[in-house]
Design a protein around this motif. Sequence first.
Motif, PDB file in Angstrom:
ATOM      1  N   GLY A 267      62.010 -19.405  39.276  1.00 51.60           N
ATOM      2  CA  GLY A 267      61.071 -19.661  40.333  1.00 51.60           C
ATOM      3  C   GLY A 267      61.189 -18.541  41.544  1.00 51.60           C
ATOM      4  O   GLY A 267      61.725 -17.477  41.323  1.00 51.60           O
ATOM      5  N   SER A 268      60.510 -18.922  42.655  1.00 45.47           N
ATOM      6  CA  SER A 268      60.396 -17.860  43.757  1.00 45.47           C
ATOM      7  C   SER A 268      60.785 -18.506  45.030  1.00 45.47           C
ATOM      8  O   SER A 268      60.455 -19.711  45.215  1.00 45.47           O
ATOM      9  CB  SER A 268      59.203 -17.162  43.714  1.00 45.47           C
ATOM     10  OG  SER A 268      58.708 -16.281  42.525  1.00 45.47           O
ATOM     11  N   LEU A 269      61.404 -17.592  45.994  1.00 45.74           N
ATOM     12  CA  LEU A 269      61.623 -17.837  47.341  1.00 45.74           C
ATOM     13  C   LEU A 269      61.377 -16.959  48.206  1.00 45.74           C
ATOM     14  O   LEU A 269      61.523 -15.770  47.688  1.00 45.74           O
ATOM     15  CB  LEU A 269      62.931 -18.762  47.557  1.00 45.74           C
ATOM     16  CG  LEU A 269      63.382 -20.156  47.071  1.00 45.74           C
ATOM     17  CD1 LEU A 269      64.758 -20.434  47.392  1.00 45.74           C
ATOM     18  CD2 LEU A 269      62.383 -21.337  47.939  1.00 45.74           C
ATOM     19  N   ARG A 270      60.971 -17.331  49.454  1.00 46.42           N
ATOM     20  CA  ARG A 270      60.868 -15.941  50.583  1.00 46.42           C
ATOM     21  C   ARG A 270      61.442 -16.379  51.666  1.00 46.42           C
ATOM     22  O   ARG A 270      61.303 -17.452  52.367  1.00 46.42           O
ATOM     23  CB  ARG A 270      59.419 -15.892  50.859  1.00 46.42           C
ATOM     24  CG  ARG A 270      59.337 -14.662  51.777  1.00 46.42           C
ATOM     25  CD  ARG A 270      57.786 -14.160  52.001  1.00 46.42           C
ATOM     26  NE  ARG A 270      57.284 -14.815  53.081  1.00 46.42           N
ATOM     27  CZ  ARG A 270      56.407 -14.490  53.918  1.00 46.42           C
ATOM     28  NH1 ARG A 270      55.798 -13.061  53.797  1.00 46.42           N
ATOM     29  NH2 ARG A 270      55.766 -15.069  54.883  1.00 46.42           N
ATOM     30  N   LEU A 271      62.652 -15.637  52.024  1.00 40.32           N
ATOM     31  CA  LEU A 271      63.404 -15.889  53.161  1.00 40.32           C
ATOM     32  C   LEU A 271      62.760 -14.972  54.226  1.00 40.32           C
ATOM     33  O   LEU A 271      62.089 -13.721  54.179  1.00 40.32           O
ATOM     34  CB  LEU A 271      64.824 -15.261  53.038  1.00 40.32           C
ATOM     35  CG  LEU A 271      65.434 -16.066  51.755  1.00 40.32           C
ATOM     36  CD1 LEU A 271      66.869 -15.340  51.781  1.00 40.32           C
ATOM     37  CD2 LEU A 271      65.470 -17.413  51.757  1.00 40.32           C
TER      38      LEU A 271
ATOM     39  N   THR B 155      60.069  -9.330  62.392  1.00 40.90           N
ATOM     40  CA  THR B 155      60.634 -10.027  61.354  1.00 40.90           C
ATOM     41  C   THR B 155      60.855  -9.119  59.876  1.00 40.90           C
ATOM     42  O   THR B 155      60.060  -8.407  59.672  1.00 40.90           O
ATOM     43  CB  THR B 155      59.710 -11.121  60.962  1.00 40.90           C
ATOM     44  OG1 THR B 155      59.428 -11.864  62.141  1.00 40.90           O
ATOM     45  CG2 THR B 155      60.020 -12.203  59.859  1.00 40.90           C
ATOM     46  N   VAL B 156      61.796  -9.449  59.257  1.00 50.13           N
ATOM     47  CA  VAL B 156      61.991  -8.927  58.121  1.00 50.13           C
ATOM     48  C   VAL B 156      62.044 -10.130  56.781  1.00 50.13           C
ATOM     49  O   VAL B 156      62.694 -11.087  57.373  1.00 50.13           O
ATOM     50  CB  VAL B 156      63.303  -8.274  58.015  1.00 50.13           C
ATOM     51  CG1 VAL B 156      64.619  -9.019  58.053  1.00 50.13           C
ATOM     52  CG2 VAL B 156      63.569  -7.358  56.700  1.00 50.13           C
ATOM     53  N   TYR B 157      61.668 -10.080  55.592  1.00 46.15           N
ATOM     54  CA  TYR B 157      61.608 -10.853  54.863  1.00 46.15           C
ATOM     55  C   TYR B 157      62.055 -10.198  53.454  1.00 46.15           C
ATOM     56  O   TYR B 157      62.521  -9.237  53.202  1.00 46.15           O
ATOM     57  CB  TYR B 157      60.165 -10.878  54.407  1.00 46.15           C
ATOM     58  CG  TYR B 157      59.084 -11.055  55.559  1.00 46.15           C
ATOM     59  CD1 TYR B 157      58.286 -10.313  56.211  1.00 46.15           C
ATOM     60  CD2 TYR B 157      58.926 -12.916  55.889  1.00 46.15           C
ATOM     61  CE1 TYR B 157      57.630 -10.597  57.229  1.00 46.15           C
ATOM     62  CE2 TYR B 157      58.103 -12.936  57.047  1.00 46.15           C
ATOM     63  CZ  TYR B 157      57.448 -11.996  57.821  1.00 46.15           C
ATOM     64  OH  TYR B 157      56.584 -12.318  58.685  1.00 46.15           O
ATOM     65  N   LEU B 158      62.658 -11.219  52.538  1.00 48.05           N
ATOM     66  CA  LEU B 158      63.058 -11.207  51.369  1.00 48.05           C
ATOM     67  C   LEU B 158      62.365 -11.899  50.291  1.00 48.05           C
ATOM     68  O   LEU B 158      62.561 -12.952  50.356  1.00 48.05           O
ATOM     69  CB  LEU B 158      64.582 -11.229  51.154  1.00 48.05           C
ATOM     70  CG  LEU B 158      65.290 -11.165  50.090  1.00 48.05           C
ATOM     71  CD1 LEU B 158      65.299  -9.513  49.661  1.00 48.05           C
ATOM     72  CD2 LEU B 158      66.696 -11.632  49.838  1.00 48.05           C
ATOM     73  N   GLN B 159      61.559 -11.318  49.529  1.00 48.72           N
ATOM     74  CA  GLN B 159      60.722 -11.964  48.485  1.00 48.72           C
ATOM     75  C   GLN B 159      61.940 -12.088  47.226  1.00 48.72           C
ATOM     76  O   GLN B 159      61.840 -11.032  46.850  1.00 48.72           O
ATOM     77  CB  GLN B 159      59.485 -11.528  48.043  1.00 48.72           C
ATOM     78  CG  GLN B 159      58.755 -11.965  46.965  1.00 48.72           C
ATOM     79  CD  GLN B 159      58.273 -13.279  47.475  1.00 48.72           C
ATOM     80  OE1 GLN B 159      57.652 -13.632  48.662  1.00 48.72           O
ATOM     81  NE2 GLN B 159      58.306 -14.489  46.373  1.00 48.72           N
TER      82      GLN B 159
END
Length: 116
Positions: A16-20, A77-81
């Motif tokens: 699966g996937s999550l985005r932080l 903001t910074v994201y981690l996909q």
Amino acid sequence: QVQVLESGGGLEQPGGSLRLSCAVSALFFRIRVMGWYRQAPGKQRELVASITSGGSLNYADSVKGRFTITRDNAKNTVYLQMNSLKPEDTAVYYCNVEYRSGEAYWGQGTQVTVSS
């Protein structure tokens, strides 16, 4: 006082996937690099991915091709996909912000659990 606030963790199945997300109160022009670290139980904290003010990217070998770090300067903001999640990705994920002056700030962490 710089505030670093992570969100987006949770429970996900393998594959699966999550985005932080990491929202930062700091002035972006003062930031040299932003990164995501993780710490699993009984293990040391390790760098997952980072992005410099110039856009240079760095990834841990274990996440290359699966995780992507991006930043939105307008939203501070910074994201981690995170895609193709594996059980070994289970950890507390921390956002780190480092100023050009050398000061560094950490968020409180967000739990990511990958399990069926």
